[in-house]
Motif scaffolding. Sequence first.
Motif, mmCIF file in Angstrom:
data_model
loop_
_atom_site.group_PDB
_atom_site.id
_atom_site.type_symbol
_atom_site.label_atom_id
_atom_site.label_comp_id
_atom_site.label_asym_id
_atom_site.label_seq_id
_atom_site.Cartn_x
_atom_site.Cartn_y
_atom_site.Cartn_z
ATOM 1 N N ASN A 227 0.718 -1.190 0.123
ATOM 2 C CA ASN A 227 0.084 -0.089 -0.009
ATOM 3 C C ASN A 227 0.770 0.988 0.009
ATOM 4 O O ASN A 227 0.533 2.185 -0.834
ATOM 5 C CB ASN A 227 -0.835 -0.191 1.038
ATOM 6 N N TRP A 228 2.121 1.387 1.015
ATOM 7 C CA TRP A 228 2.714 2.543 0.670
ATOM 8 C C TRP A 228 3.353 2.638 -0.477
ATOM 9 O O TRP A 228 3.646 3.914 -1.012
ATOM 10 C CB TRP A 228 4.054 2.279 1.820
ATOM 11 N N ILE A 229 3.972 1.732 -1.060
ATOM 12 C CA ILE A 229 4.699 1.821 -2.485
ATOM 13 C C ILE A 229 3.890 2.425 -3.803
ATOM 14 O O ILE A 229 4.056 3.122 -4.274
ATOM 15 C CB ILE A 229 5.436 0.453 -2.852
ATOM 16 N N ILE A 230 2.647 1.566 -3.383
ATOM 17 C CA ILE A 230 1.441 2.311 -4.599
ATOM 18 C C ILE A 230 1.100 3.750 -4.338
ATOM 19 O O ILE A 230 1.034 4.302 -5.487
ATOM 20 C CB ILE A 230 0.357 1.068 -4.491
ATOM 21 N N GLU A 231 1.094 3.946 -2.939
ATOM 22 C CA GLU A 231 0.845 5.418 -2.937
ATOM 23 C C GLU A 231 1.776 6.305 -3.149
ATOM 24 O O GLU A 231 1.553 7.217 -3.707
ATOM 25 C CB GLU A 231 0.486 5.636 -1.307
ATOM 26 N N ILE A 232 3.226 6.080 -2.909
ATOM 27 C CA ILE A 232 4.063 6.545 -3.272
ATOM 28 C C ILE A 232 4.355 6.857 -4.832
ATOM 29 O O ILE A 232 4.519 7.830 -5.470
ATOM 30 C CB ILE A 232 5.430 6.016 -2.881
ATOM 31 N N ALA A 233 4.081 5.658 -5.257
ATOM 32 C CA ALA A 233 4.113 5.832 -6.854
ATOM 33 C C ALA A 233 3.047 6.643 -7.504
ATOM 34 O O ALA A 233 3.352 7.305 -8.519
ATOM 35 C CB ALA A 233 4.000 4.329 -7.360
ATOM 36 N N GLN A 234 1.941 6.896 -6.822
ATOM 37 C CA GLN A 234 0.898 7.453 -7.512
ATOM 38 C C GLN A 234 0.825 9.116 -6.923
ATOM 39 O O GLN A 234 0.611 10.004 -7.621
ATOM 40 C CB GLN A 234 -0.514 7.317 -6.689
ATOM 41 N N THR A 235 1.715 9.196 -5.928
ATOM 42 C CA THR A 235 2.269 10.836 -5.645
ATOM 43 C C THR A 235 3.177 11.145 -6.518
ATOM 44 O O THR A 235 3.209 12.128 -7.082
ATOM 45 C CB THR A 235 2.476 10.550 -4.336
ATOM 46 N N LEU A 236 4.229 10.507 -6.520
ATOM 47 C CA LEU A 236 5.644 10.935 -7.386
ATOM 48 C C LEU A 236 5.484 10.715 -8.760
ATOM 49 O O LEU A 236 6.120 11.506 -9.692
ATOM 50 C CB LEU A 236 6.663 10.261 -6.818
ATOM 51 N N LYS A 237 4.723 9.732 -9.246
ATOM 52 C CA LYS A 237 4.539 9.400 -10.729
ATOM 53 C C LYS A 237 5.877 9.052 -11.600
ATOM 54 O O LYS A 237 5.749 8.214 -12.314
ATOM 55 C CB LYS A 237 3.712 10.645 -11.380
ATOM 56 N N GLU A 238 6.783 9.812 -11.336
ATOM 57 C CA GLU A 238 8.115 9.507 -12.073
ATOM 58 C C GLU A 238 9.305 9.505 -11.045
ATOM 59 O O GLU A 238 9.259 10.110 -10.405
ATOM 60 C CB GLU A 238 8.279 10.616 -13.363
ATOM 61 N N ALA B 55 8.088 12.570 4.388
ATOM 62 C CA ALA B 55 6.673 12.947 3.992
ATOM 63 C C ALA B 55 5.949 11.917 3.303
ATOM 64 O O ALA B 55 4.826 11.777 3.315
ATOM 65 C CB ALA B 55 6.455 14.288 3.308
ATOM 66 N N LEU B 56 6.799 10.964 2.721
ATOM 67 C CA LEU B 56 6.172 9.942 1.929
ATOM 68 C C LEU B 56 6.024 8.653 2.884
ATOM 69 O O LEU B 56 6.519 8.382 4.057
ATOM 70 C CB LEU B 56 7.362 9.305 1.039
ATOM 71 N N LYS B 57 4.897 7.693 2.536
ATOM 72 C CA LYS B 57 4.445 6.680 3.495
ATOM 73 C C LYS B 57 5.681 5.695 3.452
ATOM 74 O O LYS B 57 6.224 5.478 2.477
ATOM 75 C CB LYS B 57 3.120 6.045 2.782
ATOM 76 N N GLY B 58 5.811 5.357 4.698
ATOM 77 C CA GLY B 58 6.867 4.103 4.731
ATOM 78 C C GLY B 58 8.207 4.573 4.951
ATOM 79 O O GLY B 58 9.240 3.756 4.955
ATOM 80 N N ILE B 59 8.480 5.822 4.945
ATOM 81 C CA ILE B 59 9.906 6.287 4.927
ATOM 82 C C ILE B 59 10.003 7.237 6.359
ATOM 83 O O ILE B 59 9.415 8.281 6.384
ATOM 84 C CB ILE B 59 10.219 7.050 3.818
ATOM 85 N N GLY B 60 10.793 6.688 7.138
ATOM 86 C CA GLY B 60 11.133 7.506 8.555
ATOM 87 C C GLY B 60 12.431 8.141 8.246
ATOM 88 O O GLY B 60 13.064 8.231 7.479
ATOM 89 N N ARG B 61 12.996 8.534 9.494
ATOM 90 C CA ARG B 61 14.330 9.478 9.448
ATOM 91 C C ARG B 61 15.316 8.386 9.242
ATOM 92 O O ARG B 61 16.055 8.774 8.567
ATOM 93 C CB ARG B 61 14.262 10.014 10.752
ATOM 94 N N LYS B 62 15.253 7.176 9.628
ATOM 95 C CA LYS B 62 16.523 6.246 9.340
ATOM 96 C C LYS B 62 16.266 5.968 8.081
ATOM 97 O O LYS B 62 17.581 5.960 7.482
ATOM 98 C CB LYS B 62 16.275 4.751 10.108
ATOM 99 N N SER B 63 15.082 5.482 7.381
ATOM 100 C CA SER B 63 15.269 5.132 5.823
ATOM 101 C C SER B 63 15.609 6.487 5.248
ATOM 102 O O SER B 63 16.325 6.294 4.026
ATOM 103 C CB SER B 63 13.772 4.760 5.260
ATOM 104 N N ALA B 64 15.098 7.432 5.342
ATOM 105 C CA ALA B 64 15.814 8.788 4.588
ATOM 106 C C ALA B 64 17.137 9.075 4.702
ATOM 107 O O ALA B 64 17.782 9.286 3.758
ATOM 108 C CB ALA B 64 14.867 10.084 5.286
ATOM 109 N N ASN B 65 17.567 9.000 6.009
ATOM 110 C CA ASN B 65 19.185 9.191 6.291
ATOM 111 C C ASN B 65 19.871 8.246 5.291
ATOM 112 O O ASN B 65 21.110 8.360 4.771
ATOM 113 C CB ASN B 65 19.587 8.976 7.596
#
Length: 214
Positions: free
Chosen positions: A91-102, A115-125
Amino acid sequence: MNLFEDNKDWTKVLNPIIEKYSDRKHPLDYKNLYQLIIMVILSAQDSDANINKIAPSLFSTYPNLKSLTISNVDSLIPHISKVRNYSTKANWIIEIAQTLKEDQNIPMNLGDLIALKGIGRKSANVILREIKVPAEGIIADLHVIRVAPRIGLISETKDGNKVEKQLMQLLPKEIWGEIGMAISFLGREICRPTNPKCTICPIQNYCQYTLKTI
């Protein structure tokens, strides 16, 4: 106790592990930024090895974000069903794809990433470290959470955000980008949970754990 409380030259103290690991790519076997962001999301509470195993088939079917935008959760799930919490992550991945598109719309700063679903500070870093942009925080994965208190850098806590905050308060910003992953690699290879290889540790002379056990 902070073993280094009277030593303000953190860069010098930790430089041996930064030098050892700074050129080391993250264990996730990604080929581009799109693959990195998807694999980082999938790796939460799972092993890098498992994500590397399912990645080739996944990215053969979904080579970019655009391919995910025309898919759906039910179609994605069979490709990631061996991943922990696969339904939520799908669900997170599909939502991110629909948000970012490219792929070119993938953000390259901490605020927009978390701000993206499924990405916290650790993942972002992790993402920012791998794409070599200036660090806005410090990676605090499970290895860092375990090893940083063991060597005497910070007080013990299981909260990754608190670990990151302590490290950011303690360490100079110029080493933020590499020190988290350096400690993580140290924990994976040398400072193991049991039977750590203290005799070959690059910072053994400064380590609180070593001083307690010798």
